[in-house]
Design a protein around this motif. Structure first.
Motif, PDB file in Angstrom:
ATOM      1  N   LEU A  69      42.505 -62.061 -33.078  1.00 16.75           N
ATOM      2  CA  LEU A  69      42.359 -61.174 -31.922  1.00 16.75           C
ATOM      3  C   LEU A  69      41.877 -61.975 -30.725  1.00 16.75           C
ATOM      4  CD1 LEU A  69      40.654 -58.092 -33.625  1.00 16.75           C
ATOM      5  CD2 LEU A  69      43.069 -58.371 -33.018  1.00 16.75           C
ATOM      6  N   CYS A  70      42.377 -61.622 -29.582  1.00 19.23           N
ATOM      7  CA  CYS A  70      41.975 -62.296 -28.341  1.00 19.23           C
ATOM      8  C   CYS A  70      40.732 -61.610 -27.813  1.00 19.23           C
ATOM      9  CB  CYS A  70      43.092 -62.227 -27.306  1.00 19.23           C
ATOM     10  SG  CYS A  70      44.547 -63.133 -27.808  1.00 19.23           S
ATOM     11  N   GLY A  71      39.626 -62.323 -27.872  1.00 17.33           N
ATOM     12  CA  GLY A  71      38.366 -61.803 -27.379  1.00 17.33           C
ATOM     13  C   GLY A  71      37.920 -62.576 -26.166  1.00 17.33           C
ATOM     14  N   SER A  72      36.774 -62.202 -25.678  1.00 13.64           N
ATOM     15  CA  SER A  72      36.227 -62.892 -24.522  1.00 13.64           C
ATOM     16  C   SER A  72      35.018 -63.691 -24.983  1.00 13.64           C
ATOM     17  CB  SER A  72      35.815 -61.866 -23.473  1.00 13.64           C
ATOM     18  OG  SER A  72      35.228 -62.496 -22.381  1.00 13.64           O
ATOM     19  N   PRO A  73      34.922 -64.933 -24.738  1.00 12.26           N
ATOM     20  CA  PRO A  73      35.811 -65.764 -23.916  1.00 12.26           C
ATOM     21  C   PRO A  73      36.891 -66.467 -24.730  1.00 12.26           C
ATOM     22  CG  PRO A  73      33.818 -66.980 -24.394  1.00 12.26           C
ATOM     23  CD  PRO A  73      33.675 -65.636 -25.066  1.00 12.26           C
ATOM     24  N   LEU A 135      34.257 -58.938 -33.307  1.00 12.48           N
ATOM     25  CA  LEU A 135      35.049 -57.716 -33.462  1.00 12.48           C
ATOM     26  C   LEU A 135      34.386 -56.539 -32.748  1.00 12.48           C
ATOM     27  CD1 LEU A 135      37.507 -56.280 -34.616  1.00 12.48           C
ATOM     28  CD2 LEU A 135      36.227 -55.945 -36.753  1.00 12.48           C
ATOM     29  N   LEU A 136      33.063 -56.427 -32.864  1.00 15.83           N
ATOM     30  CA  LEU A 136      32.363 -55.350 -32.149  1.00 15.83           C
ATOM     31  C   LEU A 136      32.537 -55.494 -30.637  1.00 15.83           C
ATOM     32  CD1 LEU A 136      29.112 -55.117 -34.310  1.00 15.83           C
ATOM     33  CD2 LEU A 136      30.860 -53.333 -34.045  1.00 15.83           C
ATOM     34  N   ASP A 137      32.449 -56.722 -30.124  1.00 13.89           N
ATOM     35  CA  ASP A 137      32.688 -56.960 -28.691  1.00 13.89           C
ATOM     36  C   ASP A 137      34.120 -56.595 -28.316  1.00 13.89           C
ATOM     37  OD1 ASP A 137      30.106 -57.842 -28.325  1.00 13.89           O
ATOM     38  OD2 ASP A 137      30.624 -59.971 -28.362  1.00 13.89           O
ATOM     39  N   TRP A 138      35.082 -56.970 -29.150  1.00 11.41           N
ATOM     40  CA  TRP A 138      36.493 -56.663 -28.899  1.00 11.41           C
ATOM     41  C   TRP A 138      36.711 -55.148 -28.874  1.00 11.41           C
ATOM     42  CZ3 TRP A 138      40.494 -54.274 -31.574  1.00 11.41           C
ATOM     43  CH2 TRP A 138      41.775 -54.516 -31.106  1.00 11.41           C
ATOM     44  N   LEU A 139      36.079 -54.442 -29.829  1.00  8.42           N
ATOM     45  CA  LEU A 139      36.209 -52.982 -29.871  1.00  8.42           C
ATOM     46  C   LEU A 139      35.647 -52.337 -28.600  1.00  8.42           C
ATOM     47  CD1 LEU A 139      35.225 -52.377 -33.599  1.00  8.42           C
ATOM     48  CD2 LEU A 139      37.489 -51.985 -32.583  1.00  8.42           C
TER      49      LEU A 139
END
Length: 186
Positions: A69-73, A135-139
């Motif tokens: 998954l593409c997250g930040s950063p 994953l929590l940040d992505w969600l």
């Protein structure tokens, strides 16, 4: 329901192609063959777990193998992600022979090979905890909040002896044959 099936990693094909093109005495030959061996062992472990997970009711569980998954950063990868109606489960698979010791003092995994050689690895519990955080940040970026995210480290090699100094690891680190029971407990 299988959304992203367990398939042989493309990297194996790429490295095998590279080995065929190198001269037999090339200095990188041994290290590339070792890389192929490690990636293939990892895939075999993931396949064993994924095969067991196919027994889950298709209407309640989705299965994603090797998802990035593409997250930040930056992007992050998970061996297996299982969304359910009640929680998400991240599964980190370890396919190591010999004896493994989870050392929470120095956050490392120590393996004693069947030949007696000792090796240190990154702590898979920290790894899966980082994945959970990402994953929590992505969600959150998708406006999905308050969804529980569980984690598991699954040992797939049948002859592995698992040891841990910390008894709190029970339920966080399991053998592959316990995975369906552990998911039911979540």
């Amino acid at each position: 329901m299988i959304i992203k099936d367990c398939k042989i990693p493309l990297k194996i094909d790429m490295l095998e192609s590279l080995v065929r093109r190198l001269s037999p005495g090339h200095v990188r030959h041994p290290s590339i063959n070792e890389d192929i061996k490690k990636i293939r062992a990892g895939y075999k472990g993931e396949y064993r777990v994924f095969h067991l997970l196919k027994a889950l009711p298709q209407k309640d569980y989705l299965l994603f193998h090797d998802i990035r998954l593409c997250g930040s950063p930056f992007s992050f990868q998970m061996d297996i992600l299982i969304p359910t109606p009640f929680f998400l489960l991240i599964v980190e698979v370890k396919n190591m022979a010999g004896e493994i010791l989870f050392d929470n003092t120095f956050n490392q995994l120590i393996r004693i090979n069947p030949d007696g050689k000792t090796e240190a690895f990154d702590d898979p519990i920290l790894q899966v905890s980082r994945q959970r955080m990402h994953l929590l940040d992505w969600l959150k970026t998708k406006n999905i909040n308050n969804l529980p995210v569980e984690t598991l480290v699954v040992s797939t090699h049948s002859s592995t002896i698992i040891r841990a100094a910390n008894k709190e690891l029970k339920g966080k680190v399991i053998r592959k044959d316990r995975i369906l029971l552990q998911i039911a407990e979540f």
